[in-house]
Motif scaffolding. Structure first.
Motif, short mmCIF file in Angstrom:
data_model
loop_
_atom_site.label_atom_id
_atom_site.label_comp_id
_atom_site.label_asym_id
_atom_site.label_seq_id
_atom_site.Cartn_x
_atom_site.Cartn_y
_atom_site.Cartn_z
N GLN A 1 53.26 -51.08 26.37
CA GLN A 1 53.17 -49.63 26.14
C GLN A 1 54.46 -49.12 25.51
N LEU A 2 55.57 -49.67 25.95
CA LEU A 2 56.87 -49.22 25.44
C LEU A 2 57.14 -49.73 24.03
N ASN A 3 56.79 -51.00 23.77
CA ASN A 3 57.06 -51.60 22.47
C ASN A 3 55.79 -52.18 21.84
N PRO A 4 54.85 -51.32 21.47
CA PRO A 4 53.57 -51.81 20.96
C PRO A 4 53.74 -52.75 19.77
N GLU A 5 54.78 -52.54 18.99
CA GLU A 5 55.05 -53.34 17.80
C GLU A 5 55.06 -54.84 18.11
N ASN A 6 55.59 -55.19 19.28
CA ASN A 6 55.74 -56.60 19.64
C ASN A 6 54.52 -57.17 20.37
N TYR A 7 53.52 -56.36 20.60
CA TYR A 7 52.39 -56.83 21.42
C TYR A 7 51.05 -56.60 20.73
N LYS A 8 51.07 -56.64 19.41
CA LYS A 8 49.84 -56.34 18.69
C LYS A 8 48.74 -57.37 18.94
N ASP A 9 49.13 -58.56 19.38
CA ASP A 9 48.14 -59.62 19.60
C ASP A 9 47.53 -59.58 21.00
N LEU A 10 48.04 -58.71 21.83
CA LEU A 10 47.65 -58.75 23.24
C LEU A 10 46.24 -58.20 23.45
N LEU A 11 45.35 -59.11 23.83
CA LEU A 11 43.95 -58.76 23.95
C LEU A 11 43.62 -58.45 25.40
N VAL A 12 42.88 -57.40 25.64
CA VAL A 12 42.44 -57.12 27.01
C VAL A 12 40.94 -56.81 27.03
N ARG A 13 40.34 -57.05 28.17
CA ARG A 13 38.93 -56.74 28.32
C ARG A 13 38.83 -55.28 28.73
N VAL A 14 37.99 -54.53 28.03
CA VAL A 14 37.87 -53.11 28.33
C VAL A 14 36.64 -52.86 29.19
N ALA A 15 35.47 -52.99 28.62
CA ALA A 15 34.25 -52.81 29.39
C ALA A 15 33.17 -53.58 28.67
N GLY A 16 33.05 -54.81 28.99
CA GLY A 16 32.06 -55.64 28.31
C GLY A 16 32.53 -56.10 26.94
N TYR A 17 33.65 -55.63 26.48
CA TYR A 17 34.21 -56.14 25.23
C TYR A 17 35.73 -56.23 25.37
N SER A 18 36.34 -56.90 24.42
CA SER A 18 37.78 -57.06 24.48
C SER A 18 38.41 -56.48 23.23
N THR A 19 39.58 -55.94 23.37
CA THR A 19 40.23 -55.38 22.20
C THR A 19 41.74 -55.42 22.38
N GLN A 20 42.44 -55.05 21.32
CA GLN A 20 43.89 -55.05 21.37
C GLN A 20 44.38 -53.92 22.28
N PHE A 21 45.20 -54.29 23.22
CA PHE A 21 45.72 -53.32 24.18
C PHE A 21 46.43 -52.16 23.50
N VAL A 22 47.25 -52.50 22.49
CA VAL A 22 48.08 -51.46 21.88
C VAL A 22 47.24 -50.46 21.08
N ASN A 23 46.01 -50.82 20.79
CA ASN A 23 45.16 -49.91 20.03
C ASN A 23 44.42 -48.92 20.92
N LEU A 24 44.57 -49.04 22.20
CA LEU A 24 43.85 -48.16 23.11
C LEU A 24 44.64 -46.89 23.37
N SER A 25 43.93 -45.83 23.73
CA SER A 25 44.63 -44.59 24.07
C SER A 25 45.41 -44.78 25.36
N LYS A 26 46.37 -43.94 25.55
CA LYS A 26 47.20 -43.99 26.76
C LYS A 26 46.33 -43.98 28.02
N GLU A 27 45.31 -43.13 28.01
CA GLU A 27 44.45 -43.01 29.20
C GLU A 27 43.76 -44.33 29.51
N VAL A 28 43.21 -44.95 28.47
CA VAL A 28 42.50 -46.21 28.70
C VAL A 28 43.49 -47.30 29.12
N GLN A 29 44.66 -47.29 28.49
CA GLN A 29 45.68 -48.26 28.88
C GLN A 29 46.00 -48.13 30.36
#
Lengths: 790, 258
Positions: free
Chosen positions: A749-777
């Motif tokens: 969250q602090l340095n999204p630039e360095n974590y663009k590859d970080l994949l997380v499961r959201v709800a039945g799908y997975s996506t890049q963590f840094v691309n999510l809104s603050k609330e979802v994060q």
């Protein structure tokens, strides 16, 4: 569940500070003073024996396996015969340094300064090596980070896998001793070759007698402790240890317990003889299983006790401290001794060799979470689902263990190096990810070669952008290149130049080792030396395989060349001059150009445009490396591995055209540049698998990030097990998952630039963590906390 | 300690484990035939699963969950590589409720695709949790007319119809399988099926199952009377006619040629 007894040892280990023990250095030095006119090999063998006779015997409370390298539970020993200058320079700072501090007293420092180091002045391997080195090689090899081999002259090489299957468990040191005596009796002193051999056999007699004596001293001490023990249980435990040390490693082991104590004595012998890096345990599940099976059938052992013994060995392997300089500690952070232990995989006959001990090893690492051994697994299409599931369960723990390897790719690498098919199937890892076989002498991590430097010199008239020094051979400046192809050629020439000096440095180091530091104890543990009557350092092993040159930063270089090719020569949206200026300015004031550079396809996303450059460069690297031969006439090997070397390697490289800024880390092994594989770990695997892993016989390494919740359910883990099989089906060799916890999500969250590859499961799908809104994060972090009970 | 994945005590009766099964779902599959059936259809092709008998080669084996899992996992590489998996068949697999639950739990955790072939006669409250883990359910509807169903299959079809409605809301994809016997299943039967589906808003895929006589040998081996010869395999023309009925009503309908 960890037993109370093991938890007791574990707590003692965690709460003990690594402490310098000078005992080994004292005894070693005193012995050398007494043997000055004798042959080097014998002097070292006698010193080893003296250490075995005089080192304090230390049995710590609650231990199941005994033997320590010094008087402290976590002793770090010193080997001034290799290098003492750095210790002399740094020891007053040992307690306060940030990475891997050691406790050392004023008295110890005075002793070292006044009694020990003066004896080794001008006598150490380091001093001889540096004198021998040609001036131009010295300039780029010694403490520069351009090419680096200091682990071959400031330390012992290690990189040995004692042969339990055919030598140690088969013969015991009594058998080795008798064999050496028999061979010695046949040597004819009137024959010059035999004279050489007889020195070797005499030295093996000394070291074998030494290790047997050390074990007997432990037997005696355990007996004394047993006799004065307060409880019956304690008494019985000590007396059992005493009986075991009375028998092994002198005799072949008869029980599982004896076999495991035998293994530790061999490890201890190796440590006392040279304080080695990468003294591997090989295929532990294969050579230990017969003893377990026999004991189990005879009712002599329970699975729970076998697991306790394995955990006790893991703690022993973690307790001893590999003493290293502050600089080396940056490369090998965390007191890591690289004692690799490989489980799973096919047997010599090709059948799956997974057994109960295989699973117990995974269980032990999961339960006690020690940093040693370096647990590696071999997976192949015939591996049982249960084993693969157990592997993924351990991955989920987030410790980075185990290192996961393709059984088949490992064998292919060994076949290419010239091993017999049965031996090629019987491989285990050396250090981190080098496929290796126990009957081998090889420098598996001979030199680190900085690809980033080679690129920099090609683009900057052979000079460093950071200090302006001339290290390379290129004469022209970046803007003078007329075609993309000529730039790639210039890079290859610079790389060839670095390879050539790496070879010079390696041969010089090999010569020094042959003359100065024979290894009789470890030679007696490796097949071939006995029959040849020749030390490991002289090429005594059954197989002699060429040294490995490890390439660092292939991802960054491919990315950089892709940017030049696309932006300058194809799209013509910028010029070489502009890129050159931008890099000299470390991209300051060139935000738009950097943005453009970042938008060019990056290695690790399954994009042919850039991946094909990586394939071409890696193929060139192995061909160029294999051209050279070492002192034994073996071809050099290429590799893309190494755990943390890409960080210091990056520190000496200025900004690169891919958008990377000066001194930032390069890329690791065959991994993408951190954060630049923005698709999925699957795309990163596709890119990595495009390289020809089978020719990089020194190993390849892929490190990927995965969030913990992706491995949450058994089904998730089963699916990732299949991902492994798919990656290996594409010909790749190794992958390691860096499983991400809450703390890392916060950092992202602090340095999204360095974590663009970080994949997380959201709800039945997975996506890049840094691309999510603050609330979802936040929601994901909250769920993560909930799910992992943190 | 080492067997933590598998709760292995549950045992059940398995009449066959068929590898390289190509027609019971996607990819290469292993079909597990569980013994026992609550129906007794006159044309049944697997009579050996009805009752306890002593004909060795057809006798169901008593196996534990662990034993079945071990056998099936030998094929897992093919399943995963082809997008295949496990198909539970029978008899009626849901009849051995606990055993099926044990197997389904294991295979779900191992990441294998699962399909079920069912006659629809079960207690939804008891097996719903297990069925939810399936990826695909082949649901048989033998006859729409209840008196005929009772006469030919030995049981009313009321619950079977109710279960189909409930199952369709459960999650897994449901494919409706309709047996077609020449001169036996008339157009009125198929129209009734189509109307039933429409009334309940169930846009299911339909697979026609041409009746075959390949099970006759099993009747001989069991020394029981073969099905009546009034049951005949349908002609291709008849299958096309039936298919047309459903297509006209807006359903996707296929059949596998014998």
């Amino acid at each position: 569940m960890v037993s109370e007894r093991i938890e007791g040892i574990r707590q003692a280990y965690i709460n003990t500070k690594p402490t310098i023990s000078t005992k080994r250095a004292e005894i070693w030095t005193a012995s050398h003073k007494e043997t000055e006119s004798e042959v080097t090999a014998l002097r070292r063998a006698k010193a080893f024996k003296k250490v075995c006779q005089a080192l304090p015997v230390a049995i710590f409370s609650g231990e199941l396996i005994v033997g320590a390298s010094g008087e402290f539970r976590r002793s770090g020993i010193l080997t001034p015969e290799f290098s003492w200058t750095w210790v002399n320079r740094e020891m007053s700072d040992f307690e306060n340094r940030k990475q891997d501090p050691y406790v050392i007293t004023e008295d110890q420092m005075a002793l070292l300064r006044n009694e020990i180091f003066p004896y080794w002045e001008h006598q150490s391997l380091e001093e001889h090596f540096l004198k021998r080195l040609p001036e131009d090689t010295f300039k780029i090899l010694v403490d520069t980070g351009i090419i680096d081999n200091d682990s071959k002259w400031r330390q012992a090489v290690g990189e040995i896998t004692p042969d339990y299957q055919d030598v140690l468990f088969a013969k015991g040191f009594k058998g080795i001793l008798e064999e050496a005596r028999t061979y010695l009796a046949t040597c004819d002193p009137a024959n010059s070759v035999d004279q050489e051999k007889s020195i070797f056999y005499q030295s093996v007699i000394e070291t074998s007698e030494g290790i047997i004596e050390l074990s007997k001293r432990y037997a005696k001490e355990a007996q004394i402790l047993g006799e004065s023990a307060e409880s019956e249980l304690e008494k019985a435990t000590y007396l059992r240890i005493s009986n075991i040390c009375q028998r092994v490693p002198e005799n072949p082991p008869e029980t599982f317990y004896e076999a495991i104590q035998f293994v530790w004595f061999v490890q201890l012998g190796g440590i006392l003889s040279e304080n080695p890096l990468a003294l591997n345990l090989g295929r532990f599940d294969q050579y230990m299983y017969p003893y377990y099976k026999k004991d189990l059938e005879a009712g002599l052992i329970t699975p729970d006790f076998a697991l306790e013994l394995i955990e006790a060995l893991w703690l022993k392997l973690s307790e001893w401290v590999w003493t290293i300089s502050a600089n080396t500690a940056d490369f090998f952070a965390g007191y890591n001794q690289f004692q690799n232990l490989t489980v799973g995989g096919r047997m010599r006959n090709g059948e799956d060799g997974t057994n109960d001990i295989t699973l117990m090893c995974l269980e032990a690492t999961k339960a006690i979470k020690t940093h040693q051994p370096g647990l590696s697994v071999r997976i192949h299409p015939k591996s049982s689902e249960k084993f693969v599931m157990k592997v993924m369960e351990l991955v989920k723990e987030g410790t980075g263990f185990p290192a996961i390897h393709s059984d088949v790719a490992g064998s292919q690498m060994l076949l290419r190096t010239g091993y017999d098919p049965e031996d090629a199937r019987d491989w285990s890892n050396c250090g981190c990810v080098v496929p290796h076989f126990r009957k081998t002498g090889q420098w598996t991590a001979a030199v680190n070669v900085n690809f980033g430097s080679a690129l920099e010199y090609a683009l900057n008239r052979g000079m460093s952008r950071l200090n302006g020094e001339q290290y390379g051979i290129t004469k022209i400046s970046m803007s003078e290149y007329q075609t993309y192809e000529s730039i790639e050629e210039a890079f290859k020439e610079e790389l060839g130049h670095l390879i050539r000096h790496s070879v010079i440095g390696t041969i010089a180091a090999q010569k020094c080792h042959m003359e100065m530091v024979p290894r009789p104890f470890l030679s007696s543990c490796v097949d071939g030396c006995m029959t040849k009557g020749r030390d490991l350092s002289q090429g005594g092993a059954h197989y002699n395989v060429g040294p490995v040159l490890t390439g660092i930063g292939i991802g960054v270089v491919a990315n950089a060349l892709a940017v030049i090719k696309k932006l300058v020569f194809e799209d013509r949206v910028t010029t070489l001059q502009a890129l050159d200026d931008a890099m000299n300015a470390n991209w300051d004031g060139y935000d738009d150009l950097r943005k453009l550079a970042m938008s060019v396809p990056k290695y690790g996303n399954d994009e042919t445009y850039v991946d094909e450059i990586a394939i071409r460069l890696s193929n060139f690297y192995y061909r160029e490396t294999a051209k050279h031969k070492d002192v034994f006439g073996s071809s050099f090997n290429s590799a893309f591995m190494g755990i943390s070397n890409y960080i210091p390697a990056g520190k000496i490289v200025g900004a690169t055209p891919c958008g990377r800024k000066a001194t930032e880390p390069l890329s690791e092994g065959v991994s993408p540049f951190v954060g630049s594989d923005t698709k999925t770990p699957l795309a990163a695997m596709k890119s990595a698998a495009k390289l020809n892993h089978d020719v990089h016989t020194g190993g390849t390494l892929l490190n990927l990030r995965l969030s913990k919740q992706m491995l949450e359910t058994p089904r998730n883990r089963a699916d990732f097990g299949q991902v492994l099989q798919s990656y290996f089906a594409m010909g790749a060799f190794h992958v390691q998952f860096n499983v991400i916890d809450t703390e890392t999500l916060r950092a992202a969250q602090l340095n999204p630039e360095n974590y663009k590859d970080l994949l997380v499961r959201v709800a039945g799908y997975s996506t890049q963590f840094v691309n999510l809104s603050k609330e979802v994060q936040e929601a994901i972090i909250a769920r993560h906390v909930h799910q992992t009970g943190q | 300690m080492l067997d933590m994945y598998i709760k292995r005590d549950s045992k059940g009766y398995v009449s066959n484990i068929q590898n390289l099964s190509l027609h019971d779902g996607p990819g290469i599959r292993t079909t597990i035939f569980l013994a026992g059936c609550p129906l007794s259809c006159q044309w049944c092709a697997n009579p050996e699963t009805w009752y306890k008998h002593d004909v060795d080669e057809l006798k169901p084996k008593e196996l534990s969950v662990a034993e079945v899992v071990e056998q099936v996992l030998k094929q897992a590489y093919f399943h995963k590589a082809t997008g295949g998996g496990i198909t539970f068949s029978g008899g009626e697999a849901t009849l051995q409720r606990e055993f099926l639950e044990g197997l389904v739990t294991e295979f779900f955790d191992l990441g294998l695709h699962m399909a079920l072939e069912t006659c629809g006669l079960f207690d939804m409250d008891q097996v719903g949790t297990t069925l939810r883990k399936m990826d695909l359910i082949y649901y048989d509807l033998k006859l729409m007319d209840d008196p005929m169903h009772i006469k030919n299959c030995g049981h009313s079809n009321e619950r079977i119809k109710e279960n189909l409605i409930a199952l369709n809301k459960l999650g897994p994809e449901v494919v409706l399988r309709l047996i077609v016997i020449e001169d036996f299943h008339g157009d009125d039967h198929f129209m009734a099926v189509a109307n039933f589906l429409k009334e309940n808003q169930m846009g299911l895929k339909i697979e026609l199952m041409p009746y075959h006589q390949f099970g006759d040998g099993k009747y001989d081996a069991l020394k029981i009377q073969r099905p009546s010869r009034k049951f005949l395999p349908p002609s291709k023309e008849r299958l096309d006619e039936v298919k047309a009925i459903f297509v006209h009503q807006g359903f996707a309908c296929t059949y596998q040629e014998a």
